[in-house]
Scaffold this active site. Structure first.
Site, PDB file in Angstrom:
ATOM      1  CG  ASP A   2     -19.735  80.748  49.545  1.00 12.06           C
ATOM      2  OD1 ASP A   2     -20.807  81.256  49.159  1.00 12.06           O
ATOM      3  OD2 ASP A   2     -19.486  80.483  50.740  1.00 12.06           O
ATOM      4  CB  ALA A   4     -21.612  83.922  54.222  1.00  9.64           C
ATOM      5  CE  LYS A  43     -28.433  82.911  52.648  1.00  4.88           C
ATOM      6  NZ  LYS A  43     -27.482  81.797  52.853  1.00  4.88           N
ATOM      7  CG  ASP A 176     -18.742  77.823  53.564  1.00  5.59           C
ATOM      8  OD1 ASP A 176     -19.225  78.327  52.528  1.00  5.59           O
ATOM      9  OD2 ASP A 176     -19.291  77.877  54.683  1.00  5.59           O
TER      10      ASP A 176
END
Ligand code: PLP
Length: 619
Positions: A2, A4, A43, A176
């Site tokens: 991944d 960010a 998003k 994460d």
């Protein structure tokens, strides 16, 4: 990988304040926790997920006197993009440890694919900015143009296509957020969560570092549990642990047949590839076998010894390693010759027993088992026995694990008119040996040691100018090295008598695996790593190695019994139940046991062993 929160942007802060801001502008303030929960989704889906949170939904209704609608969503998303783009490139610093870790993985031949919740347009900002700071991936896939972003698996599959990865079994997903974990789980790939720097932890680097140890531990446990609950196969504290984690956790499946890990001096734990190579039958005189399997093996063995096929040759011989030692000694030493054996262990003694069987004129120099065979020792012996024609020694004396000074002895032996026979059984293929530089005329090893094949035959590498003297000398039919060699030469790889075909084919595979690992140098490094973990780890558990570090081979290690009433059998049985088979000691004047670290054994296996010993030992 991944992006960010995993590779860049410690704590995943870039989108965080932007989400807060657009909800605030809408008159519906939200909390950090609410923003972080759907992180990792595309998003627009992220905003939708937040609008659908019951509290957000009801605040929206109170403020606007109606439910939110698609126009709200697209207006908010438009604002989101606007704000995000103005700050995005500031949030592209690689997370500590990422650059080094990617470097290690790349050296192992692992390709770095990537997926993200950002759009392609956002990544057009992020990717070059991260690249300028040293972080680059081999493939980048965004949700654009795919049926869905996370938690759907499509981005992973698109990476597999771009990087030509043929199976989900060869992919590891690292992320994460909970959305990352679900993406990996849905793709049916091995999925790993990283705690430090993650969105799930939700702290900046300085914020995290300022925590007390207790608080850190508490939060890390919480994140770990959350990731495991989402389906992660594993969770690591920091990205730097990834290479070791992969090593430890993704050892190819040993299959049902594997009952335990062999930590012995041979036979060893073999790779599945080697065992599977035996699932086919071969005709012992057919040329597909002799020219396609046996001949390449003979050639490859010379390469491993760093010698030229013009000057050296190979003989493969049925039986265990001892058969080859016997064939070498019995064929090389003529009745008029004299053999000098320098011994510091059981395998040196075994050479003496062979000499006795053949009634050879033999001088045996018996050192203590903890005393090295050095150039000096051999020089003294040769000076004292001028009539010696052959010198024999063991390179790595598996009795104790001592590594004798082969190069040094070779330098000495070269000065004398003698033939040099070396039992390199437990070192060849796992410790670099330059046969010519060491002045070795006969080098003996077997299929089931450092080349990691299965037992059934051995081999002798011979300096060609020593071959004629062997002709007609063996006082054994089966163990006649010259005869075996002549048949192999004339028959293009044909064996006298039945060849152990399956074993030979498995050995061919083991040689290919050795090459794939990076050759003898790479294997040597792995064995050294294994041994260092063992040697130091056992000391930390309170065990004392028999040998000082500088005498110790990276092959097998002897440990003293920790107390007079130490029950080796019980210790052995308990470890065996935990999946590890170790070895009894073999030396005469101290109670020891041995642990080998050669074979298809990795540093992670040694760590697991130490843990098992720790548990066993505390009983
Ligand atoms: C394993 C080994 C041998 C050969 O033993 P076999 O049981 O005959 O295979 C000989 N020398 C050394 C140093 C060894 O480690």
């Amino acid at each position: 990988m991944d992006w960010a929160g995993t590779a860049i942007d410690y704590g995943c802060f870039a989108p965080l304040n932007v989400f807060l801001r657009i909800f605030e502008e809408k008159g519906v303030p939200v909390t950090y926790a609410q923003v972080r929960e759907p992180m990792g989704l595309p998003k627009i889906d992220h905003i939708r997920a937040m609008l659908n949170m019951p509290e957000v939904r009801s605040t929206f209704r109170t403020v606007h006197g109606r439910d939110w609608n698609p126009d709200d969503l697209s207006a908010m998303y438009q604002r989101f993009e606007e704000y995000l783009f103005s700050s995005l490139s500031d949030f592209t610093d690689p997370i500590p440890g990422v650059l080094e870790t990617m470097e290690i993985l790349r050296r192992r031949g692992i390709k770095i694919g990537s997926t993200t919740g950002y759009t392609q347009k956002m990544m057009d900002v992020v990717r070059p900015a991260a690249m300028a700071k040293g972080y680059a991936v081999d493939s980048l896939v965004t949700p654009d143009g795919l049926p869905a972003g996370r938690p759907a698996p499509y981005m992973i599959y698109r990476n597999m296509i771009e990087l030509a990865v043929p199976s989900v079994d060869q992919v590891v997903k690292v992320g994460d957020t909970v959305a990352d974990i679900k993406e990996g789980v849905n793709a049916k790939v091995h999925t790993v969560g990283v705690i430090v720097g993650s969105n799930e932890m939700g702290l900046s680097e300085s914020g995290f570092n300022a925590l007390s140890a207790d608080r850190k531990e508490y939060l890390m446990k919480e994140v770990r549990d959350r990731m495991l609950r989402a389906g992660a196969h594993g969770v690591i504290d920091t990205i730097a642990e990834l290479p070791d984690y992969l090593e430890r956790s993704l050892t190819p499946a040993r299959g049902e047949a594997s009952n335990y890990l062999l930590l012995t001096p041979g036979p060893l734990s073999t790779a599945q590839t080697v065992r599977e190579a035996m699932l086919q039958d071969w005709c012992t005189w057919d040329k597909d076998y002799n020219e396609g399997v046996v001949t390449p093996i003979r050639r490859k063995l010379l390469e491993l010894a760093g010698v030229d096929a013009g000057e050296y040759t190979t003989v493969l011989l049925q039986g265990s390693g001892t058969y080859c030692v016997e064939a070498a000694i019995g064929s090389a030493v003529r009745p008029a010759g004299k053999l000098l054996i320098i011994s510091n262990g059981a395998y040196g003694c075994r050479m003496g027993a062979i000499a006795a069987c053949y009634k050879l004129n033999c001088e045996m120099i018996q050192l203590r088992e903890t005393e090295l065979i050095t150039g000096e020792v051999v020089e003294k012996a040769l000076d004292a026995h001028k009539d010696v024609t052959h010198v024999a020694m063991v390179h790595c004396e598996t009795t104790t694990g001592i590594l004798n000074r082969l190069e040094e002895v070779g330098e000495v032996v070269k000065k004398y008119p003698v033939t040099f026979i070396v039992d390199a059984m437990s070192s060849f293929g796992g410790i670099p040996i330059d046969m010519k530089a060491c002045g070795i005329d006969f080098l003996v090893s077997s299929a089931n040691k450092c080349i990691q094949g299965v037992p059934g035959f051995g081999f002798v590498l011979v300096s060609k100018d020593k071959m004629p003297a062997c002709k007609g000398n063996a006082r054994s039919l089966s163990l006649d090295l010259y005869d075996q060699w002549e048949t192999m030469e004339k028959g293009n790889g044909k064996w006298r008598f039945t060849s152990p075909t399956h074993v030979v084919r498995a050995f061919y595979q083991a040689l290919a695996d050795l090459e794939r690992e990076g050759g003898v140098e790479a294997r040597y490094r792995r064995y050294q790593q294994n041994n260092a973990i063992l040697y130091e780890g056992m000391q930390a558990l309170g065990f004392t190695p028999l040998l000082p570090r500088e005498m110790q081979s990276p092959v097998i290690t002897s440990f003293l019994y920790p107390s007079a009433d130490f029950d080796f059998q019980a210790f052995y049985d308990r470890l065996k139940r935990k999946g590890f088979v170790i070895y009894p000691g073999k030396i005469s004047d101290a109670d020891t046991f041995r642990i080998g670290n050669i074979g298809d054994v990795k540093p992670g296996d040694m760590e697991r062993l130490l843990y098992a010993i720790h548990e066993t030992w505390n009983l």
